[in-house]
Design a protein around this motif. Structure first.
Motif, short mmCIF file in Angstrom:
data_model
loop_
_atom_site.label_atom_id
_atom_site.label_comp_id
_atom_site.label_asym_id
_atom_site.label_seq_id
_atom_site.Cartn_x
_atom_site.Cartn_y
_atom_site.Cartn_z
N GLY A 113 -12.73 -3.64 -15.33
CA GLY A 113 -12.53 -3.64 -13.81
C GLY A 113 -11.36 -3.90 -13.26
N LEU A 114 -10.79 -4.73 -13.91
CA LEU A 114 -9.17 -4.97 -13.59
C LEU A 114 -8.38 -3.66 -13.85
CD1 LEU A 114 -6.49 -6.57 -13.28
CD2 LEU A 114 -6.42 -6.96 -15.40
N ASN A 115 -8.60 -2.69 -15.00
CA ASN A 115 -7.83 -1.62 -15.03
C ASN A 115 -8.43 -0.56 -14.19
OD1 ASN A 115 -6.00 -1.77 -17.00
ND2 ASN A 115 -7.22 -0.96 -18.64
N THR A 116 -9.38 -0.57 -13.61
CA THR A 116 -9.72 0.36 -12.18
C THR A 116 -9.08 0.19 -11.11
OG1 THR A 116 -12.13 0.34 -13.26
CG2 THR A 116 -11.85 1.14 -11.05
N ALA A 117 -8.66 -0.97 -10.74
CA ALA A 117 -8.18 -1.59 -9.53
C ALA A 117 -6.76 -1.23 -9.79
CB ALA A 117 -8.07 -3.03 -9.47
N VAL A 118 -6.27 -1.32 -11.06
CA VAL A 118 -4.94 -1.00 -11.35
C VAL A 118 -4.54 0.61 -11.48
CG1 VAL A 118 -3.05 -0.74 -13.41
CG2 VAL A 118 -4.29 -2.82 -12.89
N LEU A 119 -5.70 1.38 -11.99
CA LEU A 119 -5.36 2.85 -11.73
C LEU A 119 -5.44 3.50 -10.44
CD1 LEU A 119 -4.53 4.53 -14.18
CD2 LEU A 119 -6.97 5.00 -14.48
N VAL A 120 -6.48 3.01 -9.68
CA VAL A 120 -6.59 3.50 -8.27
C VAL A 120 -5.36 3.05 -7.33
CG1 VAL A 120 -9.04 3.46 -8.25
CG2 VAL A 120 -7.93 1.45 -7.29
N THR A 121 -4.77 1.84 -7.83
CA THR A 121 -3.49 1.52 -6.76
C THR A 121 -2.21 2.23 -7.56
OG1 THR A 121 -4.23 -0.73 -6.81
CG2 THR A 121 -1.84 -0.44 -6.31
N SER A 122 -2.30 2.63 -8.72
CA SER A 122 -1.45 3.70 -9.21
C SER A 122 -1.72 5.02 -8.51
CB SER A 122 -1.19 3.58 -10.81
OG SER A 122 -0.50 4.81 -11.31
N GLY A 123 -2.80 5.50 -8.54
CA GLY A 123 -3.12 6.49 -7.57
C GLY A 123 -2.55 6.74 -6.36
N LEU A 124 -2.65 5.65 -5.60
CA LEU A 124 -1.82 5.59 -4.28
C LEU A 124 -0.52 5.91 -4.29
CD1 LEU A 124 -2.30 4.69 -1.23
CD2 LEU A 124 -1.81 2.28 -1.86
N CYS A 125 0.27 4.97 -5.36
CA CYS A 125 1.48 5.23 -5.37
C CYS A 125 2.08 6.98 -5.52
CB CYS A 125 2.08 4.43 -6.60
SG CYS A 125 1.93 2.60 -6.38
N ALA A 126 1.23 7.25 -6.44
CA ALA A 126 1.44 8.76 -6.71
C ALA A 126 1.22 9.65 -5.47
CB ALA A 126 0.59 9.19 -7.73
N ALA A 127 0.13 9.17 -4.75
CA ALA A 127 0.03 10.10 -3.48
C ALA A 127 0.86 9.90 -2.46
CB ALA A 127 -1.50 9.77 -3.00
N TYR A 136 -6.57 11.49 -2.39
CA TYR A 136 -5.78 11.80 -3.45
C TYR A 136 -5.38 13.00 -3.86
CZ TYR A 136 -5.66 6.67 -4.31
OH TYR A 136 -5.63 5.28 -4.12
N LEU A 137 -6.41 13.84 -4.15
CA LEU A 137 -6.07 15.30 -4.63
C LEU A 137 -6.06 16.22 -3.42
CD1 LEU A 137 -8.30 15.16 -7.81
CD2 LEU A 137 -6.00 16.08 -7.72
N GLY A 138 -6.20 15.84 -2.29
CA GLY A 138 -6.10 16.72 -0.83
C GLY A 138 -7.08 17.74 -0.82
N LEU A 139 -8.08 17.54 -1.29
CA LEU A 139 -9.38 18.55 -1.29
C LEU A 139 -9.87 18.13 0.27
CD1 LEU A 139 -11.14 19.00 -4.60
CD2 LEU A 139 -9.43 20.72 -3.20
N ALA A 140 -9.59 17.38 1.08
CA ALA A 140 -10.00 17.15 2.52
C ALA A 140 -9.51 18.18 3.10
CB ALA A 140 -9.66 15.64 3.06
N GLU A 141 -8.36 18.70 2.91
CA GLU A 141 -7.62 19.98 3.55
C GLU A 141 -8.15 21.39 3.03
OE1 GLU A 141 -5.83 18.83 5.88
OE2 GLU A 141 -5.85 16.86 5.01
N ALA A 142 -9.05 21.26 2.18
CA ALA A 142 -9.69 22.48 1.48
C ALA A 142 -11.23 22.41 1.61
CB ALA A 142 -9.05 22.68 0.38
N PRO A 143 -11.76 22.48 2.64
CA PRO A 143 -13.30 21.85 2.90
C PRO A 143 -14.13 22.88 1.98
CG PRO A 143 -12.51 22.50 4.87
CD PRO A 143 -11.45 22.70 4.00
#
Lengths: 185, 91
Positions: free
Chosen positions: A61-75, B58-65
């Motif tokens: 569960g902790l790793n899920t939170a870590v990875l989705v936060t990491s995904g936010l940083c990447a986005a 995150y992958l931006g598919l909201a812009e590609a319905p």
């Protein structure tokens, strides 16, 4: 379908087409692995439940939170890079990579605990799938960290979009893998 | 702070964490032996919701319905397959 419409559909897709081919291919590979896991479980649900009790669900569960936060940083790196804020984008990429390392560290602790308890790939079919699927995913995390480092150096908007898409794929696979392996019983 | 929460990416992250926390709460009950088809279905549904968010924001598919609808449908079908396999073990 007319060529113009076909082009329109492809043009609508964010990022590089080949990255999407890779994302869908990886989803199919992991998807087949998870389906096979649940199919094998049908023959021994009690054995799979007993084996699953050896996993650390809190760590997962902790790793899920870590990875989705990491995904936010990447986005956010992708967004800032597209706006020409290169320094900010690099900082977000560094954050994403650092969280990727945290994920691997937690995973290494998990593996260490299992191995020190004498639990290997041959212990039970559950663990064959566990090591195979989570290990293959961890390999993707390593590759993703390398890619994040690469796009921090070569930070064109196109590279950022393509590289962060790979990272989100790693994230996407984990949110499907974690509940099936760690929680379903 | 206001600008942060006007940003869809941050909201996506908040939702992903909320869904992950809910999954962890269900896992807590699973650890205490409270299992069954409803817990399994809830866990898979939460995973599906997280996958949707990652695809859309995150992958931006909201812009590609069109692509979003297509991939969303495929993942929904896949989750139903996983649910069927999960339930088959209890037959």
């Amino acid at each position: 379908m007319s060529e113009a419409k076909e082009q329109g559909l492809l043009a609508e897709l964010p990022g590089d087409l080949m990255m999407w081919v890779l994302i869908i291919s990886e989803l199919l590979v992991f998807g087949a692995g998870l389906a096979a896991f649940l199919a094998v479980r049908i023959s021994d649900p009690a054995g799979f439940a007993d084996a699953q009790d050896h996993l650390d669900r809190a760590a997962g569960g902790l790793n899920t939170a870590v990875l989705v936060t990491s995904g936010l940083c990447a986005a956010l790196a992708n967004r800032d890079g597209a706006q020409g804020q290169r320094k900010q984008a690099r900082l977000w990429l560094a954050g994403a990579a650092a969280l990727g390392l945290v994920f691997l560290w937690v995973k290494a602790i998990e593996y260490g605990d299992k191995l020190s308890a004498g639990i290997g790939t041959e212990t039970h079919p559950f663990f064959t799938f566990y090591y195979l699927l989570t290990g293959f995913h961890a390999a993707h995390v390593v590759a993703g960290i390398v890619i994040l480092g690469f796009i921090a150096c070569y930070d064109s908007p196109r590279n950022l979009e393509t590289g962060t898409a790979f990272w989100h794929m790693v994230d996407l696979i984990w949110v499907l893998l974690f509940p099936v392996i760690y929680l379903l019983r | 702070m206001k600008s942060i929460f006007q940003n869809r990416l941050w909201w996506c992250w908040v939702w992903l964490l909320t869904l992950s926390l809910t999954t962890t709460a269900i896992a807590y009950f699973v650890t205490r032996g409270i299992t069954g088809p409803i817990a399994g279905a809830a866990i898979l549904f939460l995973a599906y919701m997280k996958a949707r968010l990652i695809l859309a924001r995150y992958l931006g598919l909201a812009e590609a319905p069109s692509w979003y609808r297509g991939l969303n449908l495929l993942i929904a079908i896949y989750m139903v397959l996983l649910l069927a396999l999960y339930l088959a073990a209890g037959l």
